[in-house]
Each structure stands twice: as C-alpha cells, then as structure tokens.
Scaffold this motif. Structure first.
Motif, PDB file in Angstrom:
ATOM      1  N   LEU A  70       0.801  -1.217   0.000  1.00 40.46           N
ATOM      2  CA  LEU A  70       0.000   0.000   0.000  1.00 40.46           C
ATOM      3  C   LEU A  70       0.838   1.273   0.000  1.00 40.46           C
ATOM      4  O   LEU A  70       0.321   2.357   0.258  1.00 40.46           O
ATOM      5  CB  LEU A  70      -1.023   0.009   1.140  1.00 40.46           C
ATOM      6  CG  LEU A  70      -2.138  -1.044   0.994  1.00 40.46           C
ATOM      7  CD1 LEU A  70      -3.168  -0.874   2.097  1.00 40.46           C
ATOM      8  CD2 LEU A  70      -2.802  -0.970  -0.371  1.00 40.46           C
ATOM      9  N   LYS A  72       2.612   3.859  -2.601  1.00 37.77           N
ATOM     10  CA  LYS A  72       2.271   4.221  -3.972  1.00 37.77           C
ATOM     11  C   LYS A  72       3.218   5.302  -4.473  1.00 37.77           C
ATOM     12  O   LYS A  72       3.852   6.020  -3.698  1.00 37.77           O
ATOM     13  CB  LYS A  72       0.842   4.732  -4.065  1.00 37.77           C
ATOM     14  CG  LYS A  72       0.649   6.103  -3.405  1.00 37.77           C
ATOM     15  CD  LYS A  72      -0.698   6.683  -3.692  1.00 37.77           C
ATOM     16  CE  LYS A  72      -0.864   8.073  -3.085  1.00 37.77           C
ATOM     17  NZ  LYS A  72       0.042   9.101  -3.671  1.00 37.77           N
ATOM     18  N   CYS A 143      -4.979  -7.865  -0.686  1.00 37.68           N
ATOM     19  CA  CYS A 143      -5.548  -6.545  -0.934  1.00 37.68           C
ATOM     20  C   CYS A 143      -6.898  -6.648  -1.641  1.00 37.68           C
ATOM     21  O   CYS A 143      -7.071  -7.441  -2.561  1.00 37.68           O
ATOM     22  CB  CYS A 143      -4.593  -5.696  -1.772  1.00 37.68           C
ATOM     23  SG  CYS A 143      -3.105  -5.204  -0.891  1.00 37.68           S
ATOM     24  N   GLU A 162      -6.595   3.488   2.608  1.00 41.51           N
ATOM     25  CA  GLU A 162      -6.853   3.008   1.255  1.00 41.51           C
ATOM     26  C   GLU A 162      -6.420   4.031   0.202  1.00 41.51           C
ATOM     27  O   GLU A 162      -6.253   5.216   0.492  1.00 41.51           O
ATOM     28  CB  GLU A 162      -8.331   2.656   1.096  1.00 41.51           C
ATOM     29  CG  GLU A 162      -8.735   1.426   1.907  1.00 41.51           C
ATOM     30  CD  GLU A 162     -10.177   1.032   1.721  1.00 41.51           C
ATOM     31  OE1 GLU A 162     -10.465  -0.175   1.810  1.00 41.51           O
ATOM     32  OE2 GLU A 162     -11.032   1.925   1.496  1.00 41.51           O
ATOM     33  N   TYR A 186      -4.150   8.965  -1.514  1.00 42.81           N
ATOM     34  CA  TYR A 186      -4.640   8.499  -0.224  1.00 42.81           C
ATOM     35  C   TYR A 186      -5.860   9.334   0.139  1.00 42.81           C
ATOM     36  O   TYR A 186      -6.085  10.426  -0.395  1.00 42.81           O
ATOM     37  CB  TYR A 186      -3.563   8.635   0.852  1.00 42.81           C
ATOM     38  CG  TYR A 186      -2.410   7.681   0.693  1.00 42.81           C
ATOM     39  CD1 TYR A 186      -2.598   6.307   0.798  1.00 42.81           C
ATOM     40  CD2 TYR A 186      -1.126   8.151   0.428  1.00 42.81           C
ATOM     41  CE1 TYR A 186      -1.536   5.421   0.647  1.00 42.81           C
ATOM     42  CE2 TYR A 186      -0.061   7.278   0.275  1.00 42.81           C
ATOM     43  CZ  TYR A 186      -0.276   5.918   0.388  1.00 42.81           C
ATOM     44  OH  TYR A 186       0.782   5.046   0.231  1.00 42.81           O
TER      45      TYR A 186
END
Length: 208
Positions: A70, A72, A143, A162, A186
């Motif tokens: 998670l 990015k 995920c 998330e 986010y």
C-alpha cells in the motif's frame, strides 16, 4: 494491441491487464524475488505504481526508494525507473495513462533486453482473465479492490489507509483540470482536494 485474456510472460515474472478503458489501463505485475524489470521509461504515458505484496526497491537514474504494501507513487512520462523484488515475491498494480504497452524505451536490463521493444506474441499466454468490472469487489493477494461510480459528495466508503484511483472523470478548478484518469490518492489528500476543487460529473474509480 489487444491484451484481453493474455498473460505476458516476462524474464522477471508475469503481468496481465485487469482493467482498461480508453483513458487508462491497470496491470497486475508479479515480480519474482531478487528479479527486476529493466531500467526503462514510457515517453508518452504517466505511470502509477501501488505495491500489493512484498518489498520492492524502486530505482531511478540516481535515487532509490523502498516500497511496501500500500505504498504508492506516480511517475511522469519519460522518467527512467526499475522495480526490483527485494523482500519475497512482489505483486503490484501498474496504472498506465494512456493505455499503450508499446510506449517503452529500455536503457539497461540484466536479461540483455536493452533497446528491445515490448514482448512479442511468443511471450503471450492465452488464458481466461476475468477483468474487473465497475461495481465489483476483487481480492489480489491480501488486498481488496473495489470499483464503482460516485460524485464524491460523500467519501466515507474510503478507509483511511486506502488508495483511490481515478478511472474516468476529472477534478477541476474553474475549468483547469487538477486530477484526471490515472491519478492516485490516499484518502486525506483526496479530502483536501475535494474541499478546494470541483468534481466534473461522476467519477469512476477503484479503491485499493
């Protein structure tokens, strides 16, 4: 090139397309431990990366960064980059805008692919791939991917940790686009943008 129902075999693992529209495509990459992509660029498209499993090293011409599940990043067109699986096998999403697998320039490659184009049909494995549809929930590893359409008046459906991916639609300020297909955020960043800017019609999205 139509990659529907195709797994592309790579020297480092494999990849396949899980979603595509005219603006953006999303690929699921599986990089074997201690293997890496070429040091390459996409001159015409921006690229987003979201790690789903494992620990990766993202390398540029000079700098390197560690990425874990998670984490990015988003890369402008033309940036040379390489992804290496350093902690276990790595799964990640690659978001490409616009869709164009042939938009590839390889600068260095440990498998001898410098200067070669994207893999050809000899690397294509025909199989049934159930692509993600709007309104669907899908699990890739640990995920969850949820897709849908929203005007973003209420984003309580997004959890704090998330990541929100725009598939179609725009966020703008007085006609100037500030977020478009392929952009990833986010929740706290999306909240800030929505407090300042306007949504241009319904937004199609994936939440990871």
């Amino acid at each position: 090139m139509n990659f529907e129902n195709i797994i592309v075999s790579k020297k480092w693992g494999q990849e396949y397309c899980i979603y595509e529209n005219k603006d953006v495509s999303i690929w699921h990459l599986y990089i074997n431990e201690n293997q890496s992509t070429s040091l390459h660029s996409h001159p015409k498209k921006k690229t987003g990366l979201i790690v789903l499993a494992g620990g990766a090293i993202l390398s540029f011409l000079k700098d390197t960064y560690k990425l874990y599940p998670l984490d990015k990043t988003i890369l402008r067109a033309g940036v040379f980059h390489k992804t290496t699986a350093k902690v276990g096998d790595v799964e990640l999403l690659e978001i490409e805008t616009p869709p164009d697998k042939l938009d590839l320039v390889r600068l260095e490659d440990c498998y001898g692919r410098e200067g070669t184009p994207y893999e050809g049909p000899e690397n294509y494995i025909s199989t049934k791939i159930d692509r993600l549809s709007l309104g669907e929930t899908r699990f890739l590893g640990k995920c969850k991917l949820e897709s849908g359409i929203s005007n973003l008046k209420d984003i309580s459906f997004i959890q704090e940790n998330e990541i929100f991916i725009i598939l179609k639609g725009q966020i703008h300020r007085r006609g100037i686009v500030v977020a478009a297909p392929g952009d990833i955020f986010y929740k706290d960043t999306l909240e800030l943008m929505l407090s300042k800017f306007s949504v241009d019609g319904p937004i199609e999205y994936i939440v990871v």
